[in-house]
Scaffold this motif. Sequence first.
Motif, PDB file in Angstrom:
ATOM      1  N   VAL A 119       0.818  -1.208   0.000  1.00  0.00           N
ATOM      2  CA  VAL A 119       0.000   0.000   0.000  1.00  0.00           C
ATOM      3  C   VAL A 119       0.856   1.263   0.000  1.00  0.00           C
ATOM      4  O   VAL A 119       0.673   2.144  -0.831  1.00  0.00           O
ATOM      5  N   HIS A 120       1.822   1.369   0.921  1.00  0.00           N
ATOM      6  CA  HIS A 120       2.595   2.605   0.990  1.00  0.00           C
ATOM      7  C   HIS A 120       3.958   2.375   1.644  1.00  0.00           C
ATOM      8  O   HIS A 120       4.216   1.337   2.241  1.00  0.00           O
ATOM      9  N   VAL A 121       4.797   3.391   1.523  1.00  0.00           N
ATOM     10  CA  VAL A 121       6.103   3.421   2.192  1.00  0.00           C
ATOM     11  C   VAL A 121       6.115   4.612   3.142  1.00  0.00           C
ATOM     12  O   VAL A 121       5.615   5.687   2.811  1.00  0.00           O
ATOM     13  N   GLU A 122       6.672   4.394   4.329  1.00  0.00           N
ATOM     14  CA  GLU A 122       6.883   5.472   5.297  1.00  0.00           C
ATOM     15  C   GLU A 122       8.393   5.652   5.465  1.00  0.00           C
ATOM     16  O   GLU A 122       9.030   4.883   6.181  1.00  0.00           O
ATOM     17  N   PRO A 123       8.994   6.622   4.808  1.00  0.00           N
ATOM     18  CA  PRO A 123      10.446   6.777   4.887  1.00  0.00           C
ATOM     19  C   PRO A 123      10.917   6.977   6.333  1.00  0.00           C
ATOM     20  O   PRO A 123      10.359   7.784   7.076  1.00  0.00           O
ATOM     21  N   LEU A 124      11.926   6.223   6.727  1.00  0.00           N
ATOM     22  CA  LEU A 124      12.539   6.352   8.047  1.00  0.00           C
ATOM     23  C   LEU A 124      13.345   7.654   8.084  1.00  0.00           C
ATOM     24  O   LEU A 124      13.965   8.030   7.094  1.00  0.00           O
ATOM     25  N   GLY A 125      13.337   8.332   9.230  1.00  0.00           N
ATOM     26  CA  GLY A 125      14.059   9.598   9.305  1.00  0.00           C
ATOM     27  C   GLY A 125      14.857   9.766  10.585  1.00  0.00           C
ATOM     28  O   GLY A 125      14.563   9.141  11.610  1.00  0.00           O
ATOM     29  N   LYS A 217       3.542  14.461  15.369  1.00  0.00           N
ATOM     30  CA  LYS A 217       3.463  15.766  14.693  1.00  0.00           C
ATOM     31  C   LYS A 217       4.786  16.184  14.055  1.00  0.00           C
ATOM     32  O   LYS A 217       5.030  17.378  13.834  1.00  0.00           O
ATOM     33  N   LEU A 218       5.646  15.209  13.752  1.00  0.00           N
ATOM     34  CA  LEU A 218       6.871  15.506  13.019  1.00  0.00           C
ATOM     35  C   LEU A 218       6.571  15.441  11.523  1.00  0.00           C
ATOM     36  O   LEU A 218       5.871  14.536  11.065  1.00  0.00           O
ATOM     37  N   LYS A 219       7.085  16.374  10.768  1.00  0.00           N
ATOM     38  CA  LYS A 219       6.896  16.380   9.317  1.00  0.00           C
ATOM     39  C   LYS A 219       8.227  16.012   8.665  1.00  0.00           C
ATOM     40  O   LYS A 219       9.172  16.815   8.686  1.00  0.00           O
ATOM     41  N   PRO A 220       8.323  14.798   8.111  1.00  0.00           N
ATOM     42  CA  PRO A 220       9.598  14.325   7.563  1.00  0.00           C
ATOM     43  C   PRO A 220      10.250  15.285   6.587  1.00  0.00           C
ATOM     44  O   PRO A 220      11.454  15.534   6.666  1.00  0.00           O
ATOM     45  N   SER A 221       9.497  15.824   5.658  1.00  0.00           N
ATOM     46  CA  SER A 221      10.090  16.683   4.638  1.00  0.00           C
ATOM     47  C   SER A 221      10.646  17.977   5.222  1.00  0.00           C
ATOM     48  O   SER A 221      11.539  18.602   4.657  1.00  0.00           O
ATOM     49  N   ARG A 222      10.137  18.365   6.398  1.00  0.00           N
ATOM     50  CA  ARG A 222      10.573  19.613   7.038  1.00  0.00           C
ATOM     51  C   ARG A 222      11.522  19.364   8.206  1.00  0.00           C
ATOM     52  O   ARG A 222      12.501  20.099   8.398  1.00  0.00           O
ATOM     53  N   ASP A 223      11.254  18.326   9.001  1.00  0.00           N
ATOM     54  CA  ASP A 223      11.941  18.160  10.284  1.00  0.00           C
ATOM     55  C   ASP A 223      13.105  17.172  10.274  1.00  0.00           C
ATOM     56  O   ASP A 223      13.950  17.218  11.173  1.00  0.00           O
ATOM     57  N   ALA A 224      13.157  16.282   9.313  1.00  0.00           N
ATOM     58  CA  ALA A 224      14.185  15.236   9.337  1.00  0.00           C
ATOM     59  C   ALA A 224      15.559  15.787   8.955  1.00  0.00           C
ATOM     60  O   ALA A 224      15.691  16.538   7.979  1.00  0.00           O
ATOM     61  N   LEU A 225      16.574  15.408   9.716  1.00  0.00           N
ATOM     62  CA  LEU A 225      17.955  15.733   9.356  1.00  0.00           C
ATOM     63  C   LEU A 225      18.416  14.850   8.193  1.00  0.00           C
ATOM     64  O   LEU A 225      19.262  15.246   7.401  1.00  0.00           O
ATOM     65  N   ALA A 226      17.863  13.642   8.138  1.00  0.00           N
ATOM     66  CA  ALA A 226      18.154  12.711   7.050  1.00  0.00           C
ATOM     67  C   ALA A 226      16.909  11.857   6.845  1.00  0.00           C
ATOM     68  O   ALA A 226      16.245  11.480   7.816  1.00  0.00           O
ATOM     69  N   LEU A 227      16.602  11.563   5.598  1.00  0.00           N
ATOM     70  CA  LEU A 227      15.378  10.830   5.286  1.00  0.00           C
ATOM     71  C   LEU A 227      15.679   9.728   4.280  1.00  0.00           C
ATOM     72  O   LEU A 227      16.395   9.940   3.302  1.00  0.00           O
ATOM     73  N   GLU A 228      15.124   8.568   4.543  1.00  0.00           N
ATOM     74  CA  GLU A 228      15.285   7.421   3.661  1.00  0.00           C
ATOM     75  C   GLU A 228      14.664   7.713   2.296  1.00  0.00           C
ATOM     76  O   GLU A 228      13.629   8.386   2.203  1.00  0.00           O
ATOM     77  N   LYS A 229      15.263   7.208   1.246  1.00  0.00           N
ATOM     78  CA  LYS A 229      14.711   7.377  -0.093  1.00  0.00           C
ATOM     79  C   LYS A 229      13.495   6.473  -0.273  1.00  0.00           C
ATOM     80  O   LYS A 229      13.471   5.346   0.205  1.00  0.00           O
ATOM     81  N   ALA A 230      12.487   6.968  -0.965  1.00  0.00           N
ATOM     82  CA  ALA A 230      11.280   6.180  -1.205  1.00  0.00           C
ATOM     83  C   ALA A 230      11.429   5.277  -2.429  1.00  0.00           C
ATOM     84  O   ALA A 230      10.847   4.191  -2.487  1.00  0.00           O
ATOM     85  N   GLU A 231      12.232   5.699  -3.393  1.00  0.00           N
ATOM     86  CA  GLU A 231      12.390   4.941  -4.640  1.00  0.00           C
ATOM     87  C   GLU A 231      13.085   3.610  -4.372  1.00  0.00           C
ATOM     88  O   GLU A 231      14.113   3.544  -3.686  1.00  0.00           O
ATOM     89  N   ASP A 232      12.493   2.514  -4.898  1.00  0.00           N
ATOM     90  CA  ASP A 232      13.037   1.156  -4.738  1.00  0.00           C
ATOM     91  C   ASP A 232      13.205   0.791  -3.262  1.00  0.00           C
ATOM     92  O   ASP A 232      14.082   0.025  -2.892  1.00  0.00           O
ATOM     93  N   ASN A 233      12.338   1.319  -2.435  1.00  0.00           N
ATOM     94  CA  ASN A 233      12.404   1.038  -1.002  1.00  0.00           C
ATOM     95  C   ASN A 233      11.773  -0.327  -0.719  1.00  0.00           C
ATOM     96  O   ASN A 233      10.620  -0.564  -1.094  1.00  0.00           O
TER      97      ASN A 233
END
Length: 285
Positions: A119-125, A217-233
Amino acid sequence: MRNTVKITAAVAAAAALTLGAGACSAPSDPVSAAGKGAKNAPLVVGASPTPHGDILNYVKDNLAEKAGLELEVKEFSDYSQLNTATENGDVEANFFQHKPFLDDFNKKKGTHIVPVMNVHVEPLGLYSKKLDELSGIKPGDTIAVPNDATNEGRALKLLADRGVIELKDGVGAEAALSDVTDKKGLKFAELEAPQIPARLADVDAAVVNGNFAIGSKLKPSRDALALEKAEDNPYANFLAVKKGSEDDPRVQKLAKLLNSEQVEQFISKKFGDGSVIPAFGPATS
């Protein structure tokens, strides 16, 4: 008076016979026969509250009735209980996990849960309340990581990919702390994944699962210092059932709805910050 006693006794005897006959015929009772597992019965699905419960409740409220599916959603705050509940029949399906987690759980617990539909991917951050950027991490800092085998390895791989640590050659998402060859003076706190967001202020940085980041209430695109890639995850979250239930018509209806255009639009609208990304398609067993 004597006649009244005789009549009462006769009525009681007749009632007993009626009850006995009813008990013997119980298996053919239409109410009993339409219990859990019957094709027209509600499909009971266990899920983590966010985003899995959000997605399921959207399907329940907007899509299920038209598809001829009665859906019951049970939310579990402790996701470690969900596969056991599915194995035991307390719920008939679940939606909360990715393949590496399921494989590890089945192996350790002797369960027989199988994936049905991605269904979906939740990138680790990697998040911090003390640092503004990844380069701010320094020797002596403490980083919290999930303590379950699959998510800890995934967290360590994220840190290695971003140059925060180094891992042994050939080690990937199955990494353990013993595989870290260069900690660069860092300390690690192993915590249960659901607890990490609440402990974020106690450490210098922490690797947080996507669903728990959202719930805090953390927003990955705004708050993460590093975020896992979604492509081919490889960590797509999927609908899962106990082996043998994959072809249940209700399960197949739900799988189709979870991969619908409406659900894709719902995910994109509700989680437009990159915390949840559609990853539709059949899951690999």
